[in-house]
Motif scaffolding. Structure first.
Motif, PDB file in Angstrom:
ATOM      1  N   GLU A 193      -7.276  -0.359  -6.748  1.00 39.08           N
ATOM      2  CA  GLU A 193      -6.743  -0.250  -5.398  1.00 39.08           C
ATOM      3  C   GLU A 193      -7.747   0.459  -4.510  1.00 39.08           C
ATOM      4  O   GLU A 193      -8.330   1.481  -4.899  1.00 39.08           O
ATOM      5  CB  GLU A 193      -5.427   0.528  -5.397  1.00 39.08           C
ATOM      6  CG  GLU A 193      -4.279  -0.192  -6.070  1.00 39.08           C
ATOM      7  CD  GLU A 193      -2.985   0.598  -6.006  1.00 39.08           C
ATOM      8  OE1 GLU A 193      -1.904  -0.021  -6.043  1.00 39.08           O
ATOM      9  OE2 GLU A 193      -3.047   1.855  -5.914  1.00 39.08           O
ATOM     10  N   ARG A 230      -6.960   4.359  -6.581  1.00 39.93           N
ATOM     11  CA  ARG A 230      -6.310   4.312  -7.886  1.00 39.93           C
ATOM     12  C   ARG A 230      -6.790   3.096  -8.683  1.00 39.93           C
ATOM     13  O   ARG A 230      -7.092   2.042  -8.126  1.00 39.93           O
ATOM     14  CB  ARG A 230      -4.795   4.252  -7.751  1.00 39.93           C
ATOM     15  CG  ARG A 230      -4.153   5.467  -7.122  1.00 39.93           C
ATOM     16  CD  ARG A 230      -2.650   5.486  -7.385  1.00 39.93           C
ATOM     17  NE  ARG A 230      -1.987   4.242  -6.991  1.00 39.93           N
ATOM     18  CZ  ARG A 230      -0.715   3.958  -7.293  1.00 39.93           C
ATOM     19  NH1 ARG A 230       0.006   4.823  -8.005  1.00 39.93           N
ATOM     20  NH2 ARG A 230      -0.174   2.817  -6.885  1.00 39.93           N
ATOM     21  N   LEU A 239      -5.251   0.912 -11.941  1.00 40.77           N
ATOM     22  CA  LEU A 239      -3.999   0.719 -12.660  1.00 40.77           C
ATOM     23  C   LEU A 239      -4.152  -0.336 -13.747  1.00 40.77           C
ATOM     24  O   LEU A 239      -5.021  -1.216 -13.657  1.00 40.77           O
ATOM     25  CB  LEU A 239      -2.890   0.304 -11.690  1.00 40.77           C
ATOM     26  CG  LEU A 239      -2.648   1.247 -10.502  1.00 40.77           C
ATOM     27  CD1 LEU A 239      -1.664   0.620  -9.529  1.00 40.77           C
ATOM     28  CD2 LEU A 239      -2.142   2.599 -10.981  1.00 40.77           C
ATOM     29  N   THR A 297       1.331   5.551 -15.712  1.00 35.93           N
ATOM     30  CA  THR A 297       0.238   6.501 -15.488  1.00 35.93           C
ATOM     31  C   THR A 297      -1.006   5.744 -15.051  1.00 35.93           C
ATOM     32  O   THR A 297      -1.469   4.848 -15.768  1.00 35.93           O
ATOM     33  CB  THR A 297      -0.070   7.291 -16.761  1.00 35.93           C
ATOM     34  OG1 THR A 297       1.099   7.989 -17.186  1.00 35.93           O
ATOM     35  CG2 THR A 297      -1.197   8.296 -16.508  1.00 35.93           C
ATOM     36  N   PRO A 298      -1.562   6.042 -13.880  1.00 34.53           N
ATOM     37  CA  PRO A 298      -2.792   5.370 -13.465  1.00 34.53           C
ATOM     38  C   PRO A 298      -3.920   5.596 -14.464  1.00 34.53           C
ATOM     39  O   PRO A 298      -4.007   6.661 -15.086  1.00 34.53           O
ATOM     40  CB  PRO A 298      -3.114   6.020 -12.113  1.00 34.53           C
ATOM     41  CG  PRO A 298      -1.814   6.555 -11.625  1.00 34.53           C
ATOM     42  CD  PRO A 298      -1.074   6.991 -12.859  1.00 34.53           C
ATOM     43  N   ASP A 300      -6.960   8.219 -10.832  1.00 37.26           N
ATOM     44  CA  ASP A 300      -6.477   8.455  -9.466  1.00 37.26           C
ATOM     45  C   ASP A 300      -7.383   9.478  -8.806  1.00 37.26           C
ATOM     46  O   ASP A 300      -7.349  10.667  -9.128  1.00 37.26           O
ATOM     47  CB  ASP A 300      -5.037   8.949  -9.481  1.00 37.26           C
ATOM     48  CG  ASP A 300      -4.418   9.003  -8.076  1.00 37.26           C
ATOM     49  OD1 ASP A 300      -5.174   8.883  -7.089  1.00 37.26           O
ATOM     50  OD2 ASP A 300      -3.187   9.163  -7.964  1.00 37.26           O
ATOM     51  N   SER A 349      -7.647   9.438  -5.281  1.00 33.47           N
ATOM     52  CA  SER A 349      -7.301   9.059  -3.910  1.00 33.47           C
ATOM     53  C   SER A 349      -7.867  10.008  -2.878  1.00 33.47           C
ATOM     54  O   SER A 349      -8.333   9.590  -1.810  1.00 33.47           O
ATOM     55  CB  SER A 349      -5.779   8.977  -3.765  1.00 33.47           C
ATOM     56  OG  SER A 349      -5.229   8.083  -4.696  1.00 33.47           O
ATOM     57  N   SER A 351     -10.039  12.339 -14.591  1.00 32.00           N
ATOM     58  CA  SER A 351     -10.576  12.443 -13.222  1.00 32.00           C
ATOM     59  C   SER A 351     -11.545  13.611 -13.078  1.00 32.00           C
ATOM     60  O   SER A 351     -12.415  13.592 -12.202  1.00 32.00           O
ATOM     61  CB  SER A 351      -9.427  12.584 -12.217  1.00 32.00           C
ATOM     62  OG  SER A 351      -8.661  13.737 -12.496  1.00 32.00           O
TER      63      SER A 351
END
Length: 510
Positions: free
Chosen positions: A168, A172, A174, A186-187, A190, A192, A246
């Motif tokens: 995305e 994110r 996915l 749960t991604p 993420d 963002s 992350s």
């Protein structure tokens, strides 16, 4: 469709299973206990449909001493056509074609010998894999996922689950199960709050390392909050490849980018194990900063880097190596540059059968182009901004430039558009689509195929060669509008990404 009878080749037990070496010695740490070679428990024959990609056979073996067993290829008439993981997942290097068999006998029965080893002794299995004819020619376009927020990219999750990874734009990543439409709660990642989405910016692509199953390393292409283009590496935990940490983000490459358009936005691993990165020219009309033809800058290029090493340990913005085969590795330009003279190569792809790179370079006011390049080539000048496609813009002499293999003009006709979305050479299970380059236009919503057999480097094939697929590709739900990307799963099925929130797949009719 040509039909062929498949030969059944009987196997003797001795040909299937033979222990070799190391079977009689005493094992270290075993208190003098004799070591036995692993014994294969998987069958000596298998049958797979043509065009099968990914794992086609899983070797298994037991070990009487409880030792760990690893698998390898030890011989066979067609050994060079296969690859196997240490865990026993066997796959074709190039998906087999029933109509054009490449096995030694030309009979669609592929012979390979597998070895199972416990580190001290080994056994072998003479395996025969029969390739069957895929006679289906009908297909459907099915919406397999929806509810995404600005999806821009899809690629395979290489774990034989059939799942795909969806990126995305907002930050994110996915996991989607196309067979059920379920999106993992749960991604996978993420970030963002770390991504700029101004203009054409965003989180734009992801490429998993070829050894992702063991390394857990993934590479993402994004625009940072300051607008710079970044390639970052993330790593998953050893126990969960579905989630990237992350906090593990490492900026491998950072390139200042002055404007919010022409960011490029693609990266992918070639068969050579190197990472290819597509960057835009920095934005503005007619390349005002002169990046396309400047071999010393990293904008308006296809870069090629080696992520297995760091040639610049004191530079936090350059955490990679320069491949020795890059055209300017020894000087004359930036070492990272592989091709130059690009405007905005937003979506590109490797042909899984040939390894060729297909580049779709977004045009300016008149022409959208497609380029076809072998990875053994390097240093090509793709022409921008001297030429837009095959048409002169700021220059007049095409000498020394590489013209596109095909192109189309701007407009609203069935073979026209305003912003190309590059696709893939289809290598999936639908025979009538095989060997066709499938691509689209983001603005006009036209979607086309063109036979790659007619796209020859050195010749620009006109858009009259395109077949408009708008009617044939009508999906079962939703609409193919705002096509911003294509992708493949492990089996070679082709996916289409709509920026409006849906993922579609071209699948054989059942």
């Amino acid at each position: 469709m040509r039909q062929a009878a498949l030969r059944v080749i009987p196997l003797s037990l001795g040909a299937i299973l033979a222990a070799c070496g190391g079977g009689g010695g005493s094992g270290g740490g075993g208190g003098g206990t004799a070591n036995s070679a692993p014994a294969f428990t998987s069958a000596g024959t298998a049958s797979v449909a043509e065009n099968s990609a990914g794992t086609v056979y899983t070797a298994t073996a037991s070990d009487a001493n409880g030792d760990a067993v690893t698998f390898s290829i030890s011989g066979g008439a067609d050994a060079a056509l296969f690859q196997v993981t240490g865990a026993g997942a066997l796959s074709f290097r190039v998906p087999p074609d029933f109509e054009a068999p490449t096995d030694a006998n030309g009979d669609n029965v592929y012979e390979v010998t597998l070895a199972a080893s416990d580190g001290r002794a080994s056994s072998s299995l003479a395996l025969r894999i029969t390739v069957t004819d895929a006679t289906t020619g009908s297909f459907v376009v099915r919406r397999v996922g929806t509810g995404f927020a600005g999806p821009v990219f899809v690629t395979a999750m290489p774990d034989n689950s059939g799942r795909v990874i969806v990126v995305e734009r907002g930050g994110r990543i996915l996991l989607l199960n196309p067979s059920t439409g379920a999106i993992a709660a749960t991604p996978m990642l993420d970030i963002s709050g770390q991504v700029s989405t101004d203009g054409e910016r965003g989180l734009l692509a992801v490429a998993l390392a070829p050894d992702y199953a063991t390394s857990g390393r993934a590479y993402v292409y994004l625009t940072a909050l300051d607008g710079s283009i970044q390639v970052r590496r993330y790593t998953s935990s050893a126990g969960n490849r579905d989630v990237l940490d992350s906090a593990s983000g490492d900026v491998l490459l950072s390139i200042p980018h002055p404007r919010n358009n022409h960011n490029g936005g693609w990266l992918g691993f070639g068969a050579d194990g190197l990472l290819y990165v597509a960057t835009g020219d920095g934005g503005g009309a007619n390349d005002p900063d002169g990046n396309g033809q400047n071999r010393s800058t990293l904008l308006g290029k296809m870069l090629r880097i080696d992520v297995s090493r760091d040639d610049f340990p004191n530079d936090t913005a350059r955490d990679y190596g320069i491949p020795a085969a890059n055209p300017f590795a020894a000087g004359g330009g930036a070492g990272e540059v592989w091709l130059y003279g690009l405007r905005n190569p937003f979506r590109n792809s490797f042909d899984r059968a040939t390894g060729e790179l297909w580049i779709a370079d977004v045009g300016q006011g008149a022409v959208e182009e497609v380029d076809r390049v072998r990875t053994s080539q390097s240093g090509l000048n793709m022409g921008w901004p001297l030429f837009e496609g095959s048409q002169p813009l700021l220059g007049s002499n095409p000498a020394g430039l590489t013209m596109p293999v095909t192109e189309y003009g701007h407009g609203s006709g069935p073979a026209q558009g305003n912003s190309i979305t590059g696709g893939f050479v289809y290598r999936g299970p639908v025979e009538p689509l095989q060997g066709l380059y499938v691509f689209a236009d983001f603005v006009s919503n036209n979607i086309w195929t063109v036979p790659i057999a007619g796209l020859t480097p050195g010749t620009t094939t006109p858009s009259t060669a395109f077949t408009n697929r708008n009617a044939a590709f009508v999906p079962n739900a939703g609409s193919l509008a705002g096509i911003v990307g294509f992708g493949e799963d492990q089996a070679g099925n082709l996916y289409i990404v709509s920026i409006n929130g849906s993922i579609f797949a071209i699948l054989p009719s059942i």
